[in-house]
Design a protein around this motif. Structure first.
Motif, mmCIF file in Angstrom:
data_model
loop_
_atom_site.group_PDB
_atom_site.id
_atom_site.type_symbol
_atom_site.label_atom_id
_atom_site.label_comp_id
_atom_site.label_asym_id
_atom_site.label_seq_id
_atom_site.Cartn_x
_atom_site.Cartn_y
_atom_site.Cartn_z
ATOM 1 N N GLY A 1 -1.636 17.704 -3.942
ATOM 2 C CA GLY A 1 -1.086 16.400 -2.470
ATOM 3 C C GLY A 1 -1.236 15.738 -2.337
ATOM 4 O O GLY A 1 -0.447 14.451 -1.809
ATOM 5 N N ARG A 2 -2.534 15.457 -1.958
ATOM 6 C CA ARG A 2 -2.975 14.129 -0.621
ATOM 7 C C ARG A 2 -4.174 13.200 -1.731
ATOM 8 O O ARG A 2 -4.713 14.142 -2.507
ATOM 9 C CB ARG A 2 -4.260 15.476 -0.139
ATOM 10 C CG ARG A 2 -3.488 16.339 0.880
ATOM 11 C CD ARG A 2 -4.036 16.541 2.338
ATOM 12 N NE ARG A 2 -5.447 17.402 1.350
ATOM 13 C CZ ARG A 2 -5.922 18.745 1.769
ATOM 14 N NH1 ARG A 2 -4.359 19.877 1.147
ATOM 15 N NH2 ARG A 2 -6.734 19.506 0.403
ATOM 16 N N GLY A 3 -4.170 12.044 -1.216
ATOM 17 C CA GLY A 3 -5.619 11.582 -1.397
ATOM 18 C C GLY A 3 -6.725 11.983 -0.491
ATOM 19 O O GLY A 3 -6.696 12.427 0.127
ATOM 20 N N MET A 4 -7.048 11.241 -1.512
ATOM 21 C CA MET A 4 -9.230 11.042 -0.093
ATOM 22 C C MET A 4 -9.344 9.898 -0.971
ATOM 23 O O MET A 4 -9.700 8.756 -1.411
ATOM 24 C CB MET A 4 -9.602 12.358 -1.679
ATOM 25 C CG MET A 4 -10.130 11.993 -2.912
ATOM 26 S SD MET A 4 -11.140 12.972 -3.503
ATOM 27 C CE MET A 4 -10.023 14.619 -3.471
ATOM 28 N N ASP B 1 -6.788 3.854 8.795
ATOM 29 C CA ASP B 1 -5.813 2.567 8.308
ATOM 30 C C ASP B 1 -4.431 2.622 7.277
ATOM 31 O O ASP B 1 -3.355 3.130 7.183
ATOM 32 C CB ASP B 1 -6.130 1.446 8.566
ATOM 33 C CG ASP B 1 -6.856 0.547 9.507
ATOM 34 O OD1 ASP B 1 -6.950 1.255 10.715
ATOM 35 O OD2 ASP B 1 -8.107 0.684 9.631
ATOM 36 N N VAL B 2 -5.400 2.982 5.736
ATOM 37 C CA VAL B 2 -4.315 3.107 4.383
ATOM 38 C C VAL B 2 -4.339 4.711 4.804
ATOM 39 O O VAL B 2 -2.543 5.141 4.094
ATOM 40 C CB VAL B 2 -5.242 2.508 3.616
ATOM 41 C CG1 VAL B 2 -4.561 3.170 2.087
ATOM 42 C CG2 VAL B 2 -5.358 0.987 3.966
ATOM 43 N N PRO C 1 -0.617 8.405 2.513
ATOM 44 C CA PRO C 1 -1.395 9.822 2.578
ATOM 45 C C PRO C 1 -2.103 10.591 1.487
ATOM 46 O O PRO C 1 -3.093 11.192 0.644
ATOM 47 C CB PRO C 1 -0.618 10.974 3.701
ATOM 48 C CG PRO C 1 0.294 10.511 4.256
ATOM 49 C CD PRO C 1 0.444 9.290 3.403
ATOM 50 N N ARG C 2 -0.772 10.150 0.154
ATOM 51 C CA ARG C 2 -1.722 10.298 -0.980
ATOM 52 C C ARG C 2 -2.162 9.335 -2.066
ATOM 53 O O ARG C 2 -2.450 9.667 -3.256
ATOM 54 C CB ARG C 2 -0.193 9.871 -1.818
ATOM 55 C CG ARG C 2 0.559 11.354 -1.413
ATOM 56 C CD ARG C 2 2.081 11.663 -2.754
ATOM 57 N NE ARG C 2 1.695 11.148 -3.843
ATOM 58 C CZ ARG C 2 1.190 11.854 -4.305
ATOM 59 N NH1 ARG C 2 1.215 13.478 -4.391
ATOM 60 N NH2 ARG C 2 1.554 12.255 -5.629
ATOM 61 N N LEU C 3 -2.992 8.263 -0.991
ATOM 62 C CA LEU C 3 -3.115 7.384 -1.014
ATOM 63 C C LEU C 3 -5.115 7.469 -2.341
ATOM 64 O O LEU C 3 -5.636 8.419 -1.345
ATOM 65 C CB LEU C 3 -3.210 6.248 -0.739
ATOM 66 C CG LEU C 3 -3.960 4.131 -1.529
ATOM 67 C CD1 LEU C 3 -2.922 4.026 -2.240
ATOM 68 C CD2 LEU C 3 -4.279 3.391 -0.764
ATOM 69 N N LEU D 1 0.847 -0.922 -0.186
ATOM 70 C CA LEU D 1 -0.356 0.100 -0.333
ATOM 71 C C LEU D 1 0.807 1.341 -0.123
ATOM 72 O O LEU D 1 0.195 2.280 -0.309
ATOM 73 C CB LEU D 1 -0.625 -0.245 1.483
ATOM 74 C CG LEU D 1 -2.394 -1.299 1.227
ATOM 75 C CD1 LEU D 1 -2.931 -1.332 2.796
ATOM 76 C CD2 LEU D 1 -2.739 -1.109 -0.086
ATOM 77 N N ALA D 2 2.193 0.922 0.880
ATOM 78 C CA ALA D 2 2.914 2.235 1.138
ATOM 79 C C ALA D 2 3.031 2.956 -0.636
ATOM 80 O O ALA D 2 3.556 3.955 -0.933
ATOM 81 C CB ALA D 2 3.938 2.490 1.202
ATOM 82 N N SER D 3 3.285 1.792 -1.628
ATOM 83 C CA SER D 3 3.852 2.038 -3.125
ATOM 84 C C SER D 3 2.455 1.925 -4.213
ATOM 85 O O SER D 3 2.694 2.020 -4.653
ATOM 86 C CB SER D 3 4.900 0.387 -3.710
ATOM 87 O OG SER D 3 2.981 -0.395 -3.207
ATOM 88 N N ALA D 4 1.760 2.493 -3.263
ATOM 89 C CA ALA D 4 0.301 2.563 -4.621
ATOM 90 C C ALA D 4 -0.167 4.215 -4.452
ATOM 91 O O ALA D 4 0.125 4.769 -3.817
ATOM 92 C CB ALA D 4 -1.062 1.389 -4.014
#
Length: 393
Positions: A189-192, A109-110, A115-117, A85-88
């Motif tokens: 720069g952020r996931g959501m 959790d993820v 944080p960019r996921l 998940l860190a690579s995704a």
């Protein structure tokens, strides 16, 4: 177009795998996470359709993806999942609400790991609410959303549509949400978290008739040739002397020309909805007199909006379907020759093709871990401990 985007897919059935396949077709690296027993669609197919033991239901929604098999409950799984998940860039899941949280893979959790996921959840009714524990399946959503009750002729039972259209539209909306979130991440720069569900998809399919209802229009299903509650005659499928023809949104003046019948000129356009059953009966009276092919020629001559009513045997040889290259064929190592629907959009005039056929269970487990810098010895140890399944060996 999505080259360089890594998607981790915790999906099964149709909505999730099809959404993942949209992204895979566009070049994303999609890693399908499966238990050692395999995803549901490997062992199920609607009409028991298998090609040399391989489920057609699996083959239609899992191309261009890598199979990564892991026991999510094994003690050593946590480290592997964290690294993955860190690579995704994207996680997409279609488990029942709460299942990912119980596995320690919920959004919070993820997001703490990456944080960019972009985290996309696909469900039946949404992640909470009074229906959260109900099973979410296509025909059930056609029923609860009003779609089945809006379909069919008056006086007959509500009629589900003859395809899993809610599942597929839910998949499309999920892929759309992911693409929008990826675009937004370029700025922030952020996931959501992105959520789509089958209930929203089923309602969205009814954007036009539902809006009529919300704004005070109360139509009834027609007892004759109109398939919709909301359109004037003619709108639907009508019998001819030897088959059927579909007519749509033609003026009464056009019908007068088609049939050579001045009766149609005596009905005003403003009355054509209220008198639609009379209009339909008059149309049927004419259409039943002549074979279908002759009606096609007459419709062409007076520019009537019409279409043949094709079965699948006609669709697969339809000249426009063939011209559009809507059917994708490939050779599968177990199933042999396979034909499925191609990606439905063209880009610079071309449809995305097939980079890899639907894989055997765990076929990419070793290569995916290699991309995370796991050594061969570490991978062998995970296999020996039963944490992962190496389907390539």
């Amino acid at each position: 177009m999505l080259s360089g985007i890594r998607v981790i897919s915790f999906t099964h059935f149709l909505q999730g795998p099809s959404a993942s396949q949209f992204l895979a077709d566009l070049g994303a690296e999609v890693i399908k996470v499966e238990p050692p027993t395999g995803a549901f669609e490997r062992s199920w197919s609607g009409p028991d359709a298998y090609l040399d033991g391989t489920s057609v239901f699996f083959l239609l929604g899992n191309r261009n993806q890598q199979s990564f098999s892991i026991d999510l409950k094994a003690p050593g799984a946590r480290r592997v999942l964290t690294d993955l998940l860190a690579s995704a860039d994207v996680l997409i899941e279609s488990f029942r609400p709460g299942a990912m949280d119980r596995l320690g893979l919920g959004y919070n959790d993820v997001a703490a790991i990456n944080p960019r996921l972009i985290y996309c959840s696909l469900s039946g009714y949404g992640s909470d609410g009074p229906y959260v524990d109900r099973p979410g399946q296509d025909v059930l959503l056609q029923a609860v959303s009003g779609l089945a009750a809006a379909t069919g002729r008056g006086g007959v039972s509500p009629t589900p549509v003859g395809a899993s259209i809610v599942d597929q539209h839910g998949a499309t909306l999920g892929a759309l949400g992911i693409l929008a979130a990826l675009h937004g991440r370029e700025r922030t720069g952020r996931g959501m978290k992105v959520e789509s569900n089958l209930l929203n998809a089923a309602l969205d399919l009814q954007i036009e008739p539902f809006a009529y209802y919300l704004n005070g229009f109360r139509g009834e299903r027609s007892e004759s040739g109109v398939s919709s509650r909301f359109y004037k005659a003619p709108y639907g499928v009508f019998p001819t002397a030897d088959g059927f023809v579909c007519l749509s949104l033609n003026s009464l003046a056009t019908l007068e020309k088609l049939f050579g019948d001045p009766w149609f000129g005596g009905v005003s356009e403003t009355d054509s909805y209220a008198r639609r059953e009379e209009v339909n009966r008059r149309i049927v009276g004419h259409l039943r007199e002549i074979p279908t092919a002759e009606w096609f020629a007459r419709c062409e001559a007076v520019k009537v909006w019409y279409a043949p009513v094709n079965g699948y045997e006609e669709v697969v040889v339809d000249p426009q379907v063939l011209h559009n290259e809507s059917i994708l064929a490939f050779e599968h190592p177990e199933a042999g020759h396979v034909e499925v629907l191609a990606h439905p959009i063209t880009y610079d005039g071309r449809r995305p093709g097939i980079r890899s056929v639907p894989q055997a269970l765990g076929a990419s487990t070793r290569s995916v871990l290699g991309s995370l810098s796991y050594t061969e010895a570490e991978i062998d140890e995970l296999v020996a401990e039963g944490v992962i399944l190496d389907g390539a060996h």
